[in-house]
Enzyme design. Structure first.
Site, short mmCIF file in Angstrom:
data_model
loop_
_atom_site.label_atom_id
_atom_site.label_comp_id
_atom_site.label_asym_id
_atom_site.label_seq_id
_atom_site.Cartn_x
_atom_site.Cartn_y
_atom_site.Cartn_z
N SER A 76 4.18 4.53 0.77
CA SER A 76 4.10 3.14 0.33
C SER A 76 5.41 2.58 -0.21
CB SER A 76 3.00 2.99 -0.72
OG SER A 76 3.37 3.71 -1.89
N HIS A 97 -2.55 3.00 3.72
CA HIS A 97 -1.58 1.93 4.03
C HIS A 97 -1.36 1.78 5.54
CE1 HIS A 97 -0.06 0.41 0.23
NE2 HIS A 97 -0.08 1.65 -0.25
N LYS A 122 -7.65 -2.21 0.91
CA LYS A 122 -6.37 -2.76 1.38
C LYS A 122 -6.63 -3.66 2.59
CE LYS A 122 -3.36 0.48 -0.91
NZ LYS A 122 -3.74 1.85 -1.28
C1 LIG Z 1 -4.18 2.72 -2.38
C2 LIG Z 1 -4.21 4.15 -2.04
C3 LIG Z 1 -5.23 4.99 -2.49
C4 LIG Z 1 -6.28 4.52 -3.46
O1 LIG Z 1 -7.22 3.72 -2.83
P1 LIG Z 1 -8.37 3.06 -3.72
O2 LIG Z 1 -9.47 2.81 -2.75
O3 LIG Z 1 -7.79 1.82 -4.32
O4 LIG Z 1 -8.74 4.06 -4.76
C5 LIG Z 1 -5.25 6.30 -2.06
N1 LIG Z 1 -4.29 6.78 -1.23
C6 LIG Z 1 -3.28 6.01 -0.80
C7 LIG Z 1 -2.26 6.59 0.12
C8 LIG Z 1 -3.20 4.67 -1.19
O5 LIG Z 1 -2.19 3.93 -0.77
#
Ligand SMILES: *Cc1c(COP(=O)(O)O)cnc(C)c1O
Length: 397
Positions: A185, A213, A244
């Protein structure tokens, strides 16, 4: 009372030290839906370039309608975990839709991807086994691995020589699982899944990718890294989030081989001991995956927007990290500069975040932008123009 007084003093001191290190996280308050353009509590309108709203679905009218319909027909909350009395037809439909989207055999829902990652290792592996994890993997993977008794190996970010070395050592264990984020990220780089897969075959290892992502973003139709590298259905485990690209509300999932998912339903603690997803989220999720199954419009738009934006920023002279996702890191290297620049950009109506140590390595401060399918061409142009203006002001370009 005295007990808390001592603890209170300790906390106040710690909080002060976070503040004086410049690491105190403030929350900016938004009073509009999440969107390409948002309204802040101050009354200011801003173009938003720091949401994970990759497909622009966070305020999608049809998704909101699907959520309302699910609430009307299936209620507000489940008041139960899945295996007691918390499974509706909607949960099963959403799991099927997710498995289909990723070309996997089955899927299991969690309250968040943080829980999916927290609950995936411990039920599957024990002290006889090995987890080989990319050094830049998400915090939830690191925490999940900590909960598992497997022997831990770490390889430098996307470094295949290092991964191979670790795999050689890990031959001592019974089963091996390579774990990686699909997209990292902070840089926006994609894990080299083709090479990881070759090494997995050579050293008899399984693969897990966290597509949080990358899902909806990477690959021609946004199916993630397995699409990008022609490996659909050929890895064992994918985890991901509904928070996301897929509407951005809440929820996570693990999708993969059916025996793996079956074992998680029996033994995964965040699944067994935490509430079911609310019907509105499940119903909206079903709608979202059905929509994406029938149309690539948003994925195409996102790719077009990202290519356009990155190209314009490079032409303007900015130092952009090579990206294969919708993440665009504008390298500034200096921590203070990253904060000054983000603040001045907000004055121009551009909402972005500056990141610096310890979120990124020392001397690698940057502004990270996230492009959305919802950004209009003139909004992207406005952002580039603001970067050029402030970039000149601060002698970045
Ligand atoms: C955002 C993210 C998470 C967490 O996701 P949530 O559903 O908000 O708990 C886990 N792993 C990665 C790689 C992320 O970017």
């Amino acid at each position: 009372m005295q007990t808390y007084k001592n603890f209170q003093e300790y906390l106040v001191k710690e909080l002060d030290s976070i503040q004086s290190a410049g690491l105190y996280k403030e929350e900016r308050i938004i009073v509009s839906p999440q969107s390409a353009s948002i309204k802040l509590q101050s009354g200011q309108e801003a173009l938003n370039f720091c949401a994970n709203n990759y497909l622009g679905l966070s305020d999608n009218h049809d998704i909101i309608e699907a959520a309302k319909k699910a609430m009307d027909s299936r209620g507000y909350g489940m008041s139960s975990v899945r295996f007691i009395c918390g499974t509706q037809d909607l949960h099963k439909q959403l799991e099927n839709a997710i498995a289909r989207f990723f070309g996997m055999e089955d899927a299991i829902l969690y309250a968040a991807c943080f829980d999916a990652n927290g609950g995936v290792f411990e039920p599957l592996l024990d002290e006889n086994d090995a987890i080989i994890s990319d050094a830049l993997n998400h915090a939830s993977i690191i925490d999940g691995v900590r909960l598992c008794k497997a022997v831990r190996y770490r390889y430098a970010n996307a470094d295949m020589n290092d991964l191979e070395k670790q795999l050689q050592i890990a031959q001592a264990q019974r089963f091996r699982l390579i774990v990686t984020d699909g997209v990292f990220s902070m840089d926006g780089n994609v894990a080299p899944l083709d090479k990881i897969h070759e090494l997995a075959v050579k050293y008899n290892a399984m693969i897990m990718v966290d597509e949080s992502h990358s899902a909806g973003v990477v690959g021609k139709t946004g199916r993630g890294t397995t699409e990008q590298f022609n490996l659909r259905g050929q890895i064992e485990i994918i985890t991901g989030t509904l928070g996301k690209a897929f509407g951005g509300a809440i929820g996570g999932f693990t999708t993969g081989k059916k025996e793996i998912i079956a074992m998680l339903r029996q033994r995964s603690r965040p699944y067994l001991f935490s509430n079911s997803l609310p019907p509105a989220v499940a119903g909206a999720g079903i709608y979202t995956f059905n929509y994406l199954e029938n149309s690539n419009k948003l994925q195409d738009q996102l790719h077009e927007n990202t290519n356009y934006f990155v190209e314009k920023m490079k032409q303007a002279g900015f130092d952009i990290k090579p990206t294969q996702s919708a993440i665009c890191a504008v390298m500034l290297y200096d921590a203070k500069l990253s904060q000054d620049m983000a603040r001045k950009l907000l004055d121009e109506g551009i909402y972005v975040t500056g990141f610096y140590y310890p979120v990124v390595p020392k001397g690698q401060a940057r502004i990270r932008l996230q492009i959305s399918a919802a950004h209009q061409r003139e909004q992207l142009d406005k952002c580039v123009q603001a970067f050029i203006k402030i970039g000149k002001e601060l002698n970045v370009i």
